[in-house]
Design an enzyme around this catalytic site. Structure first.
Site, mmCIF file in Angstrom:
data_model
loop_
_atom_site.group_PDB
_atom_site.id
_atom_site.type_symbol
_atom_site.label_atom_id
_atom_site.label_comp_id
_atom_site.label_asym_id
_atom_site.label_seq_id
_atom_site.Cartn_x
_atom_site.Cartn_y
_atom_site.Cartn_z
ATOM 1 N N ASP A 185 0.840 -1.185 0.000
ATOM 2 C CA ASP A 185 0.000 0.000 0.000
ATOM 3 C C ASP A 185 0.883 1.245 0.000
ATOM 4 O OD1 ASP A 185 -2.899 1.056 0.537
ATOM 5 O OD2 ASP A 185 -1.625 2.172 1.929
ATOM 6 N N ASP A 228 -4.488 2.479 -4.672
ATOM 7 C CA ASP A 228 -3.052 2.558 -4.401
ATOM 8 C C ASP A 228 -2.522 1.263 -3.796
ATOM 9 O OD1 ASP A 228 -4.468 2.912 -2.035
ATOM 10 O OD2 ASP A 228 -2.921 4.150 -1.122
#
Length: 585
Positions: A185, A228
């Site tokens: 992440d 993301d």
């Protein structure tokens, strides 16, 4: 030196004609050379299945014209073999001597891009067929790419990645191999996206994806899961090499990225899980890596965290509990706990903050752990319908004997954004005949600022009903007093971290005093959270805090323990109440 003609020939696309009949082959080649495609293609010929397949495996062809009736194997056999070996990388046109609609449908179903009858061939018809077949092949290729690859980064998409993980686990089971999964992440991506815009955010994700891919082996499978979040499947690898890959990715991505003249320092949080060391299924592998990533994020970001075999037993136990939790809510098996809030100067009881816990035979699941489980299971809405109903039902039993008592409902992250919240509150207020002014919702500053627009809308609607609102953990987020002045707030709860080392940190004393002064200017009550010592209590009073909450005042009490018998330790129920039920400044 190569002649100009030789260079031009090298630049031409390759077209393969496969036919065992020399006359048909020559006629087909002549038609191409006399068509509008003559300058585009270099023609290569083959008179057998074996020769054609050998050429196809060594030369990149744009299009192939194949006779259906070959001496040993049919044109259909070539079609299947070519597709199996290389996918639909070349347009394939099947040719026959006579028309047969069923045969035409069959070859098209098996991947051919067109079907021609030899007797109908002319330079124009052949040119049209080849152009159409190539266009169809390219379109199909593009659609396959979109179905399996991320359009932004070019990495695998979630669908193809999950197929790769499933295949890898099957191979591990068969050959006793191991594989690892990295769940990645981008830290603080939302802040970057909001500050620099979505185009810059997309550019950032492209660059991060590129650096992740460049950190992998050719046998690895890097993927963009969405937003993301990225993931990498590592096969035939041990634990130490997996860690080395994670370190390499962290280092490569940490190098500055330039976006629209801005140099950004980007970091990642990586979670690692292993098959079969920690996981026994694909679902377990994904969940363990995901949870490890959140552990990495909680420990400071820009790090990796590895799910270990020793954690597996605890993880399995938690999964077992989570499988029981929906029924526990349905059967009303959770319980409420209450923590008093007192007046800082008179020490009279002002209100009770309400939390929830889950008491089991062997252990008790605390409020924070319970909320984490509910979030993972997607049960926040159903839990809060129960929580609000149960809290107001209990409060309605006490309000006759303790009419000045208020109750503060602690709402976890994101719950104030739920459209069900206000409806649940209104229904329970009416059901139990409770005054809205005696109910206060406690919402963290971080929650408020995560989605400020929708938070503002929801809280205004709640305030219009007369329900009081408190912002807790103030000072831990990014809000300002100017922003808070637009909300219908009644009180501010100062983040307990300011009190944790206040006895030695004089700067924190000044911060608390400044927050209290600004809050009072907006006619807001100030609550000092996390008071654990007498000295902290005195400092909070000196800073002009109105109310106190913490273990030094009183520890939380379960509704099943003593009810409200602890009230006797306080002088009287406080008569303190805000004259203004709603402060919209």
């Amino acid at each position: 030196m190569e002649s100009l003609i030789e260079k031009q020939e090298q630049q031409k696309e390759k077209l393969l004609i496969v036919d065992d009949n020399y006359s048909d082959l020559a006629l087909c080649e002549s038609n191409i050379l006399n068509s509008s495609l003559a300058s585009r293609f270099e023609v290569v010929t083959a008179d057998s299945y074996e020769q054609a397949l050998d050429l196809f495996n060594t030369i990149s062809f744009t299009c192939c014209l194949v006779d259906y009736n070959l001496p040993t194997n049919s044109g259909m056999d070539f079609l299947k073999a070519a597709t199996r070996a290389h996918g639909n990388t070349a347009a394939i046109i099947m040719m026959t001597g006579v028309g047969d609609e069923r045969l035409a449908a069959d070859v098209m179903r098996n991947g051919a891009h067109d079907y021609l009858i030899k007797g109908d061939l002319t330079p124009d018809t052949l040119s049209q067929s080849i152009s159409s077949a190539i266009y169809t092949c390219e379109l199909q290729s593009r659609l396959r790419y979109l179905a399996h690859y991320d359009n932004l980064t070019g990495l695998l998409n979630r669908s193809l990645f999950m197929d790769r993980v499933k295949t890898a686990i099957g191979q591990c089971e068969r050959y006793q191999h191991s594989c690892s999964l990295l769940y990645i992440d981008v830290d603080n991506f939302k802040h970057i996206n909001d500050q620099y815009g979505h185009e810059a955010g997309d550019s950032l994700l492209r660059e991060v994806g590129k650096r992740i891919k460049n950190s992998c082996r050719t046998s690895d499978s890097p993927c963009r899961l969405g937003g993301d979040e990225f993931a990498i499947l590592l096969t035939h690898i041990n634990t130490q090499d997996t860690q080395s890959t994670a370190v390499k990715i962290l280092e490569k991505v940490s190098q500055p990225i330039t976006l629209e003249s801005h140099r950004l320092q980007v970091s990642l949080s990586i979670g690692i899980a292993h098959y079969p060391d920690t996981a026994t299924t694909m679902q377990e592998l994904m969940r363990q890596a995901d949870e490890a990533m959140y552990k990495a994020k909680k420990t400071g970001k820009a790090k990796y965290y590895q799910f270990t075999p020793s954690q597996r037993q605890l993880w399995q136990k938690r999964n077992q509990l989570e499988s029981l939790l929906p029924k526990a809510i349905e059967k009303n098996e959770l319980e409420l706990i209450f923590q008093p809030i007192i007046d800082a100067h008179t020490k009279e009881l002002h209100s009770l903050t309400v939390y929830a816990q889950w008491r089991l035979t062997e252990e008790t699941i605390t409020n924070d752990a319970l909320i984490e489980m509910l979030k993972r299971l997607g049960l926040m809405d159903s839990f809060h319908v129960w929580f609000i109903d149960r809290a107001l039902a209990q409060f309605s039993q006490w309000k006759n004997s303790h009419p000045d008592l208020n109750v503060c409902l602690n709402l976890p992250v994101d719950q104030c954004h739920s459209p069900l919240l206000l409806a649940s509150l209104k229904e329970s207020l009416q059901t139990y005949n409770v005054k809205a002014q005696q109910i206060e919702l406690e919402i963290t500053e971080t929650t408020l600022m995560k989605h400020p627009t929708i938070s503002h809308e929801r809280l205004l609607a709640i305030g219009e009903e007369g329900i009081r609102i408190a912002i807790s953990d103030f000072g831990s987020g990014y809000s300002s007093m100017a922003h808070l002045s637009t909300l219908p707030l009644n009180s501010v709860k100062i983040d307990q971290h300011f009190l944790a080392d206040i006895e030695s940190n004089r700067s924190n004393r000044k911060i608390i005093k400044a927050i209290a002064a600004l809050s009072h200017s907006l006619e807001l009550k100030v609550v000092a959270q996390g008071v654990t010592t007498e000295q902290q209590l005195q400092i909070a009073k000196d800073a002009d805090c109105d109310l106190i909450q913490g273990f030094h005042v009183a520890k939380p009490v379960s509704e099943q323990d003593n009810g409200l018998s602890f009230i006797s330790q306080f002088p009287n129920l406080s008569s303190i109440s805000d004259k203004k039920q709603s402060n919209v400044v």
